[in-house]
Design an enzyme around this catalytic site. Structure first.
Site, short mmCIF file in Angstrom:
data_model
loop_
_atom_site.label_atom_id
_atom_site.label_comp_id
_atom_site.label_asym_id
_atom_site.label_seq_id
_atom_site.Cartn_x
_atom_site.Cartn_y
_atom_site.Cartn_z
N GLY A 10 -12.38 -13.98 -44.48
CA GLY A 10 -12.32 -14.63 -45.80
C GLY A 10 -13.70 -14.87 -46.38
CG LEU A 12 -16.42 -20.97 -45.11
CD1 LEU A 12 -17.85 -21.24 -45.57
CD2 LEU A 12 -15.64 -22.28 -45.00
CE1 TYR A 123 -5.52 -24.91 -50.60
CE2 TYR A 123 -6.55 -26.43 -52.15
CZ TYR A 123 -6.66 -25.54 -51.10
OH TYR A 123 -7.88 -25.28 -50.54
#
Ligand SMILES: NC(=O)c1ccc[n+]([C@@H]2O[C@H](COP(=O)([O-])OP(=O)(O)OC[C@H]3O[C@@H](n4cnc5c(N)ncnc54)[C@H](OP(=O)(O)O)[C@@H]3O)[C@@H](O)[C@H]2O)c1
Length: 282
Positions: A10, A12, A123
């Protein structure tokens, strides 16, 4: 010291692998191709012998989570808890990456690390549940909340704005949401510095200092892309309804870092100047 980065493909995770290796540590990355963190035992042998396990894997599609909260929960809460269990069993420290969305976004001064979590979106609820799961299942944890992340290895606001500015020549960007644009390399560096400092288990805020609106940030992005900042017009959140509510105020305080003598990430505008070339050219 041996590190395991979960979610290493991903935005990060990719930078974290590089930054940890740059400090001279052994580091292994796993992502969905090698493991499924939502399955008990999904990390398999990867965690054996690790001193630090960083969980960067997450459901990050904020709007989609409103209609798929159960799936988002499975990854952001159950998955985080299973990583924490595995890390704890292996005797490793666990670093869980979390988000400003655990707060309500209505504050007028920076959120403290121990402020009440009152998420307003699916979320945010799933990430808050992930924090609690990690706290419960791996006593030696660092929960590091970040926000407004951008980086070279994923879709992010600066790349979208620079591309749209070049294509359309005029943009409208909201001016009534403020936050702290944060470069993934700076967050990765902070995670290593926290571990190196043997930070006490607890919750820390991994964002840049200062704050700006999306409109103000977009103007800096457009300027860095060689375009005229005047092409970015200010608009209001009400004008563009989205499935998930957006926090008006996403500014996180850094007292926990200061208390243990770990320098927070620098001012967002200076850090953007350092990052812009790498991010926009990627
Ligand atoms: N991006 C932001 O602005 C932002 C802001 C605040 C906090 N955060 C937090 O920062 C962290 C990193 O975000 P990011 O933007 O780097 O996320 P990202 O780019 O979406 O990376 C997440 C990675 O996890 C992988 N993954 C998904 N499901 C998995 C599973 N079941 N098992 C193993 N790996 C799985 C994903 O693979 P696939 O791509 O195949 O799904 C992806 O490679 C997350 O915890 C996020 O909540 C992000």
């Amino acid at each position: 010291m041996r590190w395991l980065v979960v979610g290493s493909a991903g935005m990060l995770g990719t930078d974290l692998l590089d930054v940890v290796a740059g400090y001279g540590y052994d580091v292994v990355g796993v992502d969905r191709d090698e493991t499924d963190i939502t399955v008990p035992g999904g990390l398999g042998d990867y965690v054996d012998g690790c001193d630090v396990v960083v969980n960067c894997a997450a459901w990050t599609a904020v709007d989609d989570a409103e209609t798929s909260e159960a799936q988002a929960f499975t990854l952001n809460a159950t998955g985080a808890g299973l990583v924490a269990l595995a890390a704890g069993a292996a005797g490793a420290r666990m670093v869980q990456i979390s988000t400003d969305y655990v707060f309500d976004g209505n504050a007028t001064s920076p959120y403290p690390e121990d402020g009440p979590m009152l998420p307003r979106s699916a979320y945010g609820r799933t990430k808050a549940a992930g924090e609690w799961a990690v706290r419960a299942l791996c006593p030696d944890h660092l929960v590091v909340r970040t926000a407004w992340l951008y980086g070279a290895h994923g879709k992010c606001f600066p790349k979208t704005i620079a591309a749209a500015g070049a294509l359309r020549g005029a943009l409208q960007v909201v001016d009534d949401q403020v936050g702290q644009p944060t470069w993934t390399r700076d967050l990765a560096d902070l995670v290593v510095r926290l571990v190196d400092a043997q930070a006490p288990a607890g919750t820390y805020h991994g964002t840049s200092c200062g704050h700006v609106s999306w409109w103000g940030f977009a103007r800096e992005v457009v300027a860095a892309a060689g375009l005229d900042p005047a092409i970015v017009e200010a608009s209001a959140t009400d004008a563009s309804a989205r499935p998930a509510p957006r926090p008006a105020y996403s500014v996180l305080g850094h007292h926990a870092l200061q208390r243990i003598g770990v320098e927070p990430i620098g001012d967002w505008a200076q850090r953007w100047k350092a990052a812009a070339g790498q991010v926009l050219e990627s």
